[in-house]
Design a protein around this motif. Structure first.
Motif, short mmCIF file in Angstrom:
data_model
loop_
_atom_site.label_atom_id
_atom_site.label_comp_id
_atom_site.label_asym_id
_atom_site.label_seq_id
_atom_site.Cartn_x
_atom_site.Cartn_y
_atom_site.Cartn_z
N ASN A 520 4.40 -1.19 1.48
CA ASN A 520 4.05 -2.43 0.79
C ASN A 520 2.67 -2.98 1.13
O ASN A 520 2.08 -3.71 0.33
CB ASN A 520 5.09 -3.52 1.10
N LEU A 521 2.15 -2.66 2.32
CA LEU A 521 0.95 -3.32 2.79
C LEU A 521 -0.30 -2.45 2.80
O LEU A 521 -1.41 -2.96 2.86
CB LEU A 521 1.18 -3.88 4.21
N THR A 522 -0.14 -1.13 2.79
CA THR A 522 -1.30 -0.24 2.82
C THR A 522 -1.01 1.01 2.00
O THR A 522 0.15 1.40 1.83
CB THR A 522 -1.65 0.16 4.26
N LYS A 523 -2.07 1.63 1.52
CA LYS A 523 -1.94 2.88 0.79
C LYS A 523 -2.03 4.09 1.71
O LYS A 523 -1.83 5.22 1.26
CB LYS A 523 -3.04 2.97 -0.28
N ASP A 524 -2.35 3.89 2.96
CA ASP A 524 -2.37 5.00 3.91
C ASP A 524 -0.97 5.58 4.06
O ASP A 524 0.04 4.86 3.93
CB ASP A 524 -2.87 4.52 5.28
N CYS A 525 -0.91 6.87 4.34
CA CYS A 525 0.37 7.54 4.52
C CYS A 525 0.90 7.28 5.93
O CYS A 525 0.13 7.14 6.89
CB CYS A 525 0.22 9.05 4.30
N LYS A 526 2.20 7.28 6.06
CA LYS A 526 2.83 6.95 7.34
C LYS A 526 2.43 7.93 8.44
O LYS A 526 2.23 7.53 9.59
CB LYS A 526 4.35 6.92 7.18
#
Length: 532
Positions: A520-526
């Motif tokens: 929800n807060l960033t487009k970076d991958c986990k």
């Protein structure tokens, strides 16, 4: 007659040829389809795979290292969890007698607090009400569980109610106070005793929580030991690795024992890695029961504590000419399928090779991965930690939203997570949360951010709650503190980083609205770039 026979003969031959051609065409078409499938499909059986696939199978070091995610800890009770239980209802009271309380239980739901708790809370038992601090007050305690939780664990609440006179001279509840407000209905606490010589106060032994049974099961007699069948994993390279690594290996061993229908020999000691310790050093001497529900594990799996097992084993061998049959397995490459028919009393897996060949979870790789199922359902968080989760949720009246903010090493690593740090800055968080959570809601922040004031900008729009706001729940006067001392031979137990993650996760999964960092807060991958 001859003319008719000559005229019909070519028709029969043509019909036979036509059928033959159709059958041959179907055959060719089927072979073609099978060929295409054989070329493009990669079957799960490695013996049917291509040469490169076989090479990969026998040379891979799958999961040789772990990227620990220290922000969330999911265990068995979280797998089917839902956003959160709602607030427990206030109990409606007529005259302050137990008889009236029992008679009025059917009407309690009509006098509940403003919530949908009737759909999520199950009331299991009520204690006799007691007088409050004023004549028109009543304290009541009860036990409850949440329907939406996978576990059947019971929790306690005690509240204070103020009542007045209603129509027809009946009592009417005028006000219901909040979570744990009925202090006179709570369980009695031990008071310090002093010696006759006037020495220092001496605390009486703390009361055990009757809902928690941490007793270690025993084998009993020598014959019970001899009749058993055991799977013993010697300590390997997993020791002092990350807790994700520990759980992955532990559940592999437990699943291996279940697949072989054997009792798992369990080492209760845990080495907590530096990532979860304030000292930034690996710490030995931790205990499984500090973190996980030992009673539930005992209900769903067969295991024996390692020190007792070794003691019984040595005792048997000393007292009998015929030693206990032992099958030593020196490599993880010996699969559980190969040991299925072994009749030895003890299968002893040894992990003496160099890393990563000495990791327990290597046993569950390759073909064994299809045979062994890790029993995630057997692993629940400690009931003592979940009591803290319930206490925090209750103090927010079970009416709160939550956001998981992952910072720490990931926010500092710009190569794998280039946008994370800026995406979860206080300014960015405030802008994004405004679109998802209503203003002035209770907002619980589950985070690994060490600086308490980092989220101060959110306080202009929300009632912010952090784990450190509830330090009294693990202080030296808390039930958690007393309970863990009982497990640790009377020595205090530190509320470490892994416990913090457990509690944060428990509260997060009980929120009405849950906001995740990597969804929800960033487009970076986990797990870093190009891993989504």
């Amino acid at each position: 007659m001859k003319e008719s026979e000559l005229s019909t003969e070519p028709i029969g031959q043509n019909l036979i040829k036509l059928i033959s051609n159709i059958c041959f065409s179907v055959f060719v078409f089927s072979v073609l389809i099978f060929t295409v499938i054989a070329i493009t499909y990669q079957p799960p059986d490695p013996w049917l795979e291509s040469a490169p696939a076989l090479t990969k199978l026998f040379t891979q070091t799958e999961n040789a290292t772990f990227k620990n995610d220290n922000s969330i800890l999911k265990t068995g009770e979280d797998l089917l969890s839902v956003p959160a239980p709602a607030v427990p209802p206030a109990l409606a009271l007529n005259p302050i007698t137990e008889t009236v309380i029992v008679k009025s239980e059917e009407k309690i739901s009509n006098l509940s607090l403003k919530s949908d708790c009737e759909e999520s809370i199950v009331f299991l038992e009520y204690q006799a009400p007691v007088n409050g601090t004023k004549p028109d007050e009543c304290d009541v305690a009860w036990r409850f569980r949440n329907k939406k939780e996978k576990s059947w664990r019971k929790y306690r609440d005690f509240r204070r109610f103020r009542f007045g006179i209603g129509e027809n001279c009946t009592y009417k509840v005028m006000h219901a106070s909040g979570w744990h407000s009925g202090i006179k209905a709570r369980r009695p606490r031990n008071r310090p005793n002093t010696t006759r010589s006037g020495g220092n106060p001496k605390l009486a032994p703390p009361i055990r929580d009757e809902e928690i049974n941490d007793t270690i099961p025993t084998l009993g007699s020598e014959m019970n030991f001899r009749k058993g069948r055991y799977l013993y994993y010697a300590r390997g390279g997993d020791y002092c690795k990350g807790m994700d690594h520990y759980l992955w290996s532990f559940l592999c061993g437990l699943g291996d024992a279940m697949s072989l229908n054997r009792t798992f020999v369990m080492d209760l000691s845990i080495c907590l890695p530096a990532t979860h310790n304030p000292s930034n050093k690996d710490e030995e001497g931790k205990e499984f029961r500090f973190y996980f529900d030992f009673e539930h594990l005992n209900e769903v799996a067969s295991f024996v504590e390692e020190s007792e097992f070794l003691r019984d084993w040595k005792k048997w061998d000393r007292g009998h000419k015929r030693k206990v049959p032992v099958k030593k397995v020196k490599t993880y490459k010996v699969t559980p399928m190969q040991l299925k028919k072994d009749k030895s009393t003890i299968i002893w897996r040894q992990f003496d090779a160099a890393e990563p060949e000495n990791y327990w979870y290597r046993v569950c790789e390759g073909q064994a991965a299809k045979y062994i199922q890790r029993p995630w359902h057997a692993l629940w968080k400690s009931k003592r930690l979940m009591n803290i989760v319930t206490e925090i949720s209750g103090q927010m009246d079970w009416d709160f939203d939550a956001v998981n903010v992952v910072r720490g090493e990931k926010a500092q690593n710009k190569e794998l997570w280039p946008h994370l740090d800026s995406d979860i800055s206080p300014e960015a968080l405030l802008m994004k949360l405004k679109e998802m959570i209503q203003p002035w809601r209770n907002l619980y922040i589950a985070t690994n951010e060490p600086f308490y004031n980092y989220f101060d900008k959110l306080r202009s729009q929300y009632k912010v709650h952090l784990l450190d706001d509830y330090k009294e729940l693990w202080s030296n006067t808390s039930e958690w503190y007393n309970g863990t001392m009982l497990l640790n031979d009377g020595k205090p137990v530190e509320f470490d980083g892994y416990m913090r993650v457990s509690v944060d996760t428990g509260v997060l999964y009980r929120a009405k609205t849950r906001v995740e960092t990597f969804y929800n807060l960033t487009k970076d991958c986990k797990d870093g770039i190009n891993t989504c």
